[in-house]
Design an enzyme around this catalytic site. Structure first.
Site, PDB file in Angstrom:
ATOM      1  N   LYS A   1      -5.321  31.669  49.110  1.00 27.41           N
ATOM      2  CA  LYS A   1      -4.447  30.595  48.630  1.00 27.41           C
ATOM      3  C   LYS A   1      -2.993  30.942  48.954  1.00 27.41           C
ATOM      4  CE  LYS A   1      -3.854  28.168  44.282  1.00 27.41           C
ATOM      5  NZ  LYS A   1      -4.140  28.311  42.856  1.00 27.41           N
TER       6      LYS A   1
ATOM      7  N   ARG B   1      -3.297  26.507  26.691  1.00 23.71           N
ATOM      8  CA  ARG B   1      -2.442  25.329  26.504  1.00 23.71           C
ATOM      9  C   ARG B   1      -3.154  24.238  25.728  1.00 23.71           C
ATOM     10  NH1 ARG B   1      -1.023  25.113  32.772  1.00 23.71           N
ATOM     11  NH2 ARG B   1      -3.247  25.512  32.681  1.00 23.71           N
TER      12      ARG B   1
END
Ligand code: PNS
Length: 157
Positions: free
Chosen positions: A37, A86
């Site tokens: 990536k 989160r």
């Protein structure tokens, strides 16, 4: 240790890192080296930005790792991984990884709920907003914002 991509570090990451640093004698923040990536920031840049923005904590060590997280933990005698959560959407995958890491090497994972003020933040969203000219200055520290603006201006990545 607190592992992640940190491409780049955001105020949400820093909130978790600062709070975690108060819970442990030493906190290693480790940036994943991911050959598959291509990020906006190099691993060296990410390390530099995390180092700059966590200096006040006094007990944060910044490093990088490639390969399995548990191999890094074994090599550095780390027995606890700390992750920020989160929202419930983070939970399923984080739970799987926590259980896999415990199965592989007995490494425990501690979850710290993020400050709701930052719960919608992610590096990917910050980069996307910045690429399209949105104001991201309140989502990242000033040093990170300056570097992000340079990247967007020069690469549009
Ligand atoms: O910031 P991110 O991208 O959400 O962080 C994900 C990270 C780096 C914590 C995760 O991808 C990871 O631990 N990668 C290392 C490879 C590994 O150990 N994979 C098996 C996980 S059970």
């Amino acid at each position: 240790m607190c592992p992640g991509s940190f491409d780049p570090v955001t105020n949400g990451h820093l909130d978790v890192i600062e709070r975690a640093s108060r819970l442990y004698d030493e906190l290693v923040v480790a940036v994943l080296v991911n050959d598959k990536k291509h990020g906006m920031f190099t691993v060296a840049e990410r390390i530099e930005l995390i180092t700059m923005t966590t200096a006040d904590c006094g007990n944060v060590v910044v490093d990088s790792f490639a390969g399995l997280l548990v191999d890094y933990c074994r090599a550095h005698q780390i027995d606890t991984v700390l992750k920020g959560l989160r929202a419930t959407s983070d939970f399923d995958y984080e739970l799987q990884m926590a259980q896999m890491n415990r199965e592989l090497a007995g490494v425990e994972t501690v979850f710290l709920p993020t400050n709701p003020e930052h719960s919608y933040l992610s590096s990917s969203l910050v980069k996307e907003v910045a690429r399209f000219g949105g104001d991201v200055s309140r989502f990242v520290p000033a040093d990170v914002h300056a570097r992000l603006s340079e990247k967007v201006a020069t690469r549009g990545d």
